[in-house]
Design an enzyme around this catalytic site. Structure first.
Site, short mmCIF file in Angstrom:
data_model
loop_
_atom_site.label_atom_id
_atom_site.label_comp_id
_atom_site.label_asym_id
_atom_site.label_seq_id
_atom_site.Cartn_x
_atom_site.Cartn_y
_atom_site.Cartn_z
N GLY A 105 0.84 -1.20 0.00
CA GLY A 105 0.00 0.00 0.00
C GLY A 105 0.87 1.24 0.00
O GLY A 105 1.09 1.86 -1.02
N ALA A 106 1.38 1.60 1.19
CA ALA A 106 2.28 2.74 1.30
C ALA A 106 3.04 2.63 2.62
O ALA A 106 2.55 2.05 3.58
CB ALA A 106 1.52 4.06 1.24
N HIS A 146 -0.77 11.78 4.31
CA HIS A 146 -0.59 10.93 5.49
C HIS A 146 0.86 10.49 5.63
O HIS A 146 1.45 10.60 6.71
CB HIS A 146 -1.50 9.71 5.40
CG HIS A 146 -1.39 8.80 6.59
ND1 HIS A 146 -2.29 8.82 7.62
CD2 HIS A 146 -0.46 7.86 6.90
CE1 HIS A 146 -1.92 7.93 8.53
NE2 HIS A 146 -0.81 7.32 8.10
N GLU A 147 1.44 9.97 4.57
CA GLU A 147 2.81 9.48 4.66
C GLU A 147 3.80 10.61 4.89
O GLU A 147 4.78 10.44 5.62
CB GLU A 147 3.18 8.68 3.40
CG GLU A 147 2.27 7.52 3.08
CD GLU A 147 2.15 6.51 4.21
OE1 GLU A 147 3.02 6.49 5.10
OE2 GLU A 147 1.18 5.75 4.21
N HIS A 206 3.88 11.69 8.55
CA HIS A 206 4.63 10.77 9.41
C HIS A 206 6.08 11.23 9.61
O HIS A 206 6.75 10.75 10.54
CB HIS A 206 4.65 9.37 8.80
CG HIS A 206 3.58 8.47 9.34
ND1 HIS A 206 3.36 8.28 10.69
CD2 HIS A 206 2.68 7.67 8.70
CE1 HIS A 206 2.39 7.42 10.87
NE2 HIS A 206 1.95 7.03 9.68
N GLU A 249 0.21 6.43 14.67
CA GLU A 249 -0.81 6.17 13.65
C GLU A 249 -2.10 6.95 13.90
O GLU A 249 -2.67 7.53 12.99
CB GLU A 249 -1.09 4.68 13.55
CG GLU A 249 0.04 3.87 12.95
CD GLU A 249 0.38 4.30 11.54
OE1 GLU A 249 -0.50 4.83 10.82
OE2 GLU A 249 1.54 4.10 11.14
#
Length: 490
Positions: free
Chosen positions: A357-358, A393-394, A397, A416
């Site tokens: 996914g990622a 989102h990534e 992080h 998360e």
């Protein structure tokens, strides 16, 4: 986080899941299946699970191939076969699942300061050399140093340049134990041989199609070299990659590129340095034939950051929206949270055969192409919104998860849950906040609220777990339930 694969009644998953945003197609994993089977049942049937913080990262993409795996089930359950190693201790082929308890957490006896890695990528095998600066938590202690390792062939191990004798270490299929390490600081050097072409576990370093790729979250780094594979071991990394230049013209890892050049025999090398400490689950390496879309971003302090999105050549025209999404996320994180990107380069790799996914590896995010590529001829508004959200989102992080990470896997919600909230706020500001809130709450009512009333209910930080990645999914949905409930009552 990396992925979610659950048993379901349909061959593939739709583009909507527990925390999805955009598609009206329901997610076809029934709660009856999830609740009827215990964790032991799941492990017994070898259901391989992993996680992403949102559905945009969660859904499985069927359009990939993995070298050496002819069937889907074979790919999921096969492990790497390696040659016997000296002092090998026989263990059962199938370990009994062990429950991990929060109350049993102990600080490590040793910490790592710096880690220098060298990869010599080959078509038959890959040689990995690690040079680790080690220091004890308590000066003068006499505890053994236990390193995790799986599917590795040990070539050599030395301390401060001196090769260890057989009686000075113990090797079994899961661990390398240094019986009496020095009581002060020392340098540990380990050389291992791995077989990425035969690694069908999708953890550690594996070769899929023509690319080398890594996936180390949650416990994949132990398939690369012997290491303390736990998130509270944080170190500064340098990584040197050597490979055939014609087959692997692009060599990527974490941090900034500090050196590159040609070698004899048609090979070349690249050296990467990550100046910030990180746990090993954020290490990444990619080598293959890729091309990049390049752009720049000027941070609020005036630094120039080079942005690159790497894909196979034919997919490069479809990365324009992903680049827009990355720059929007970087600007939004500065404006809303005051968080500025901290390196000179940010890489995204999108390949069709990445099955996770990622993944938010520090400065080298790896995606499945489905979550990056879009063109006006084929992509819907929902596709564009999903790409915006997952790219954001990534990237988020980088701080909430990478620079600030969890002490142990019981604290997964630290990174998360907060990052999910951040990407939802980002998507709300970039689009319609009302529509976004309705979609989020709708998914929670359909999937999370019934679960909270059943046997899968649990606190945000549970007292025990069996499988790390099962735990992550449950933590995410529970935490988002709590966050959104509070927001709705404000």
């Amino acid at each position: 986080m990396a992925r979610l694969i659950l048993p379901c009644k349909t061959p593939t998953l739709s583009k909507t899941c527990f925390l999805g945003l955009v598609s009206s197609t329901p997610f076809q994993v029934t709660r009856r299946v999830a609740c009827r089977h215990s964790f032991n049942d799941i492990l017994k049937h070898r259901w391989i699970v992993g996680f992403e913080a949102t559905q945009r990262r969660n859904y499985r993409v069927p359009s990939y191939t993995l070298s050496g795996a002819k069937k889907f089930n074979q790919r999921l359950i096969c492990s790497v076969a390696t040659e016997p190693v000296p002092k090998q201790v026989e263990e059962p082929s199938m370990e009994t699942p062990k429950e991990i308890f929060l109350k049993d957490y102990k600080q490590p006896d040793f910490y790592f300061d710096t880690v220098d890695l060298k990869f010599s990528l080959g078509e038959e095998k890959t040689i990995v050399s690690s040079k680790i600066s080690v220091y004890p938590r308590v000066e003068g202690g006499s505890s053994p140093l236990v390193l995790d390792g799986q599917d590795l062939k040990l070539i050599s191990v030395t301390i401060d340049g001196k090769a260890l004798k057989e009686e000075e270490y113990c090797l079994n299929p899961r661990h390398l134990t240094l019986v009496s390490p020095p009581s002060g600081r020392f340098t540990l050097e380990i050389v291992t041989e791995i077989l990425p072409q035969k690694n069908t576990s999708l953890e550690g370093l594996y070769k899929s199609s023509s690319n080398f790729c890594t996936q180390c979250e949650a416990e994949g780094f132990r398939k690369i070299t012997f290491y303390q594979d736990r998130p509270d071991i944080m170190a500064k990394y340098t990584c040197r990659i050597e490979a055939d230049k014609s087959l692997y013209p692009v060599l990527l890892s974490n941090g900034n590129l500090i050196e590159q050049g040609d070698l004899q025999g048609g090979r070349h090398y690249a050296v990467w340095e990550d100046p910030f400490k990180k746990p090993c689950y954020l290490f990444a390496l990619v080598a293959g034939q890729l091309e990049s879309r390049d752009d720049t971003f000027i941070t609020r302090s005036g630094r120039k950051v080079l942005l690159k999105i790497w894909t196979p050549a034919q997919d490069l025209p479809k990365t324009a929206h992903a680049m827009y999404s990355l720059k929007a996320a970087m600007k939004w994180d500065e404006d809303v949270f005051g968080l500025e990107y901290d390196l000179d380069l940010f890489n995204i790799v999108a390949v069709p055969d990445f099955n996770m996914g990622a993944m938010e590896n520090k400065s080298l995010n790896i995606f499945n192409s489905k979550l990056v590529l879009a063109s006006p001829e084929t992509a819907s508004d929902g596709d564009y919104a999903a790409i915006l959200g997952v790219i954001g989102h990534e990237y988020f992080h980088n701080w909430t998860g990478n620079r600030v990470t969890c002490r142990d896997w019981f604290q997964l919600s630290l990174k998360e849950g907060l990052t999910v909230f951040r990407d939802q706020e980002f998507s709300s500001d970039m689009g319609s906040r009302t529509v976004k809130r309705i979609a989020d709450v709708s998914k929670l009512r359909i999937y999370q609220y019934p679960q909270d009333a059943g046997p899968m209910a649990h606190p945000v930080r549970p007292h025990s777990y069996i499988k790390v990645l099962i735990l992550l999914f449950l933590l995410i949905v529970t935490l988002m339930d709590r966050l959104l409930s509070k927001l709705l009552h404000q």
